[in-house]
Design a protein around this motif. Structure first.
Motif, PDB file in Angstrom:
ATOM      1  N   UNK A   1      -7.959  11.461  -2.174  1.00 55.51           N
ATOM      2  CA  UNK A   1      -6.544  11.797  -2.285  1.00 55.51           C
ATOM      3  C   UNK A   1      -5.953  11.330  -3.612  1.00 55.51           C
ATOM      4  N   UNK A   2      -6.327  10.145  -4.028  1.00 55.49           N
ATOM      5  CA  UNK A   2      -5.723   9.521  -5.213  1.00 55.49           C
ATOM      6  C   UNK A   2      -6.502   9.774  -6.490  1.00 55.49           C
ATOM      7  N   UNK A   3      -7.664  10.389  -6.385  1.00 57.08           N
ATOM      8  CA  UNK A   3      -8.598  10.424  -7.507  1.00 57.08           C
ATOM      9  C   UNK A   3      -8.077  11.153  -8.742  1.00 57.08           C
ATOM     10  N   UNK A   4      -7.087  12.025  -8.587  1.00 54.89           N
ATOM     11  CA  UNK A   4      -6.541  12.738  -9.752  1.00 54.89           C
ATOM     12  C   UNK A   4      -5.411  11.976 -10.425  1.00 54.89           C
ATOM     13  N   UNK A   5      -5.075  10.811  -9.913  1.00 57.24           N
ATOM     14  CA  UNK A   5      -4.032   9.993 -10.532  1.00 57.24           C
ATOM     15  C   UNK A   5      -4.477   9.597 -11.936  1.00 57.24           C
ATOM     16  N   UNK A   6      -3.557   9.689 -12.890  1.00 56.75           N
ATOM     17  CA  UNK A   6      -3.874   9.434 -14.287  1.00 56.75           C
ATOM     18  C   UNK A   6      -3.574   7.997 -14.730  1.00 56.75           C
ATOM     19  N   UNK A   7      -3.429   7.097 -13.762  1.00 59.14           N
ATOM     20  CA  UNK A   7      -3.128   5.692 -14.077  1.00 59.14           C
ATOM     21  C   UNK A   7      -4.251   4.814 -13.539  1.00 59.14           C
ATOM     22  N   UNK A   8      -5.286   4.542 -14.338  1.00 54.60           N
ATOM     23  CA  UNK A   8      -6.439   3.769 -13.853  1.00 54.60           C
ATOM     24  C   UNK A   8      -6.078   2.393 -13.307  1.00 54.60           C
ATOM     25  N   UNK A   9      -5.129   1.710 -13.940  1.00 54.65           N
ATOM     26  CA  UNK A   9      -4.751   0.375 -13.470  1.00 54.65           C
ATOM     27  C   UNK A   9      -4.124   0.452 -12.083  1.00 54.65           C
TER      28      UNK A   9
ATOM     29  N   UNK B   1      -6.708  -1.786  -0.651  1.00 45.95           N
ATOM     30  CA  UNK B   1      -7.499  -1.163   0.415  1.00 45.95           C
ATOM     31  C   UNK B   1      -8.536  -2.138   0.943  1.00 45.95           C
ATOM     32  N   UNK B   2      -9.200  -2.852   0.052  1.00 48.72           N
ATOM     33  CA  UNK B   2     -10.204  -3.815   0.476  1.00 48.72           C
ATOM     34  C   UNK B   2      -9.582  -4.912   1.330  1.00 48.72           C
TER      35      UNK B   2
ATOM     36  N   UNK C   1      -4.792   2.773  -9.839  1.00 48.03           N
ATOM     37  CA  UNK C   1      -5.893   3.069  -8.915  1.00 48.03           C
ATOM     38  C   UNK C   1      -6.677   1.799  -8.576  1.00 48.03           C
ATOM     39  N   UNK C   2      -6.899   0.967  -9.574  1.00 46.67           N
ATOM     40  CA  UNK C   2      -7.623  -0.287  -9.341  1.00 46.67           C
ATOM     41  C   UNK C   2      -6.830  -1.194  -8.400  1.00 46.67           C
TER      42      UNK C   2
ATOM     43  N   UNK D   1       0.831  -1.207   0.000  1.00 48.35           N
ATOM     44  CA  UNK D   1       0.000   0.000   0.000  1.00 48.35           C
ATOM     45  C   UNK D   1       0.865   1.256   0.000  1.00 48.35           C
ATOM     46  N   UNK D   2       1.908   1.240   0.800  1.00 46.57           N
ATOM     47  CA  UNK D   2       2.794   2.403   0.867  1.00 46.57           C
ATOM     48  C   UNK D   2       3.387   2.697  -0.509  1.00 46.57           C
ATOM     49  N   UNK D   3       3.879   1.662  -1.172  1.00 41.99           N
ATOM     50  CA  UNK D   3       4.501   1.855  -2.480  1.00 41.99           C
ATOM     51  C   UNK D   3       3.478   2.261  -3.543  1.00 41.99           C
ATOM     52  N   UNK D   4       2.364   1.530  -3.602  1.00 43.47           N
ATOM     53  CA  UNK D   4       1.373   1.784  -4.648  1.00 43.47           C
ATOM     54  C   UNK D   4       0.662   3.115  -4.440  1.00 43.47           C
TER      55      UNK D   4
END
Length: 241
Positions: free
Chosen positions: A147-155, A164-165, A157-158, A88-91
């Motif tokens: 916090x992460x929602x503006x990241x431009x890498x959908x994969x 997180x789950x 984010x997924x 999680x820290x890295x991703x």
């Protein structure tokens, strides 16, 4: 092998979703047996879609296939938790850094609003002991997603969402360790402020500390539980009341 009817695939998908949610929420504790007879009654599905759902959970690592003995919920191990926190820290660090680079004013406002909503809620529904507040939990999830929602890498984010789950499953194992000795409201506020100030290094470091602190707390609780509760003869952990 005969093809599985479409209606069974649809039911298997629905049952898989419900079982997955129950495992991640801790309603099906680690090590508990997943007996086909009990599950078909509880989840209203036949044996075929239930086996399909359990096989999918096993492929995801949330269930374990026992040789000639069906399935059980995957055990939760401190070493696995440590690896999950590191992932999680890295991703999320990479995703947050990218979000800070690409986020606009609307994103900044969304982060501040999510932090404000979270800060207005009590984490516990009881003043003297910890009783989880579902509304706080929902807003907590929304804050970290903002916090992460503006990241431009959908994969990416997924992947972060999947981590997180899985982390939620471990958090559900801890009871009162994180309350009231930890001021998570201050931690969230510091992360939010560093983020909207575009202080990427500081924001990512604060987020890492936030997750690592949670990992230490949950890991301590897991060790305490494992030390106090003997395993059953078949190696599974005792179930709660």
């Amino acid at each position: 092998m005969l093809p599985v009817p479409d209606e069974e695939l649809t039911l298997a998908t629905a049952v898989h979703r419900r079982l997955r949610e129950d495992i991640l929420a801790g309603r099906l504790p680690p090590g508990s047996k997943l007996k086909l007879r009990d599950l078909t009654g509880c989840y209203g599905a036949g044996a075929s879609p239930m086996r399909e759902a359990l096989s999918k959970l096993a492929a995801e690592g949330l269930a374990e296939r026992l040789e000639h003995r069906g399935f059980r919920v995957s055990q939760a191990q401190p070493a696995q938790l440590a690896g999950l926190i590191r992932s999680r820290v890295l991703a999320e660090g990479a995703a947050l850094h990218d979000a800070i680079q690409h986020g606009d004013a609307a994103w900044e406002e969304a982060v501040l609003l999510a932090e404000h909503r979270l800060n207005r809620l009590a984490r516990s529904l009881h003043p003297a002991r910890f009783l989880a507040n579902p509304e706080w939990e929902a807003c907590h999830q929304q804050f970290h997603q903002a916090l992460l929602s503006a990241c431009q890498a959908p994969a990416l984010l997924a992947f972060c969402e999947r981590l997180r789950e899985e982390a939620g499953r471990y958090r559900a194992l801890s009871n009162t360790r994180a309350y009231p000795d930890r001021d998570v409201a201050v931690e969230h506020a510091e992360i939010a402020q560093a983020t909207i100030r575009r202080e990427a290094g500081r924001a990512c470091a604060l987020l890492a500390q936030h997750y690592e602190r949670t990992g230490r707390i949950v890991g301590t609780e897991m060790q305490a539980v494992r030390g106090n509760e003997p395993a059953h003869a078949d190696g599974t952990a005792p179930r709660g009341p």
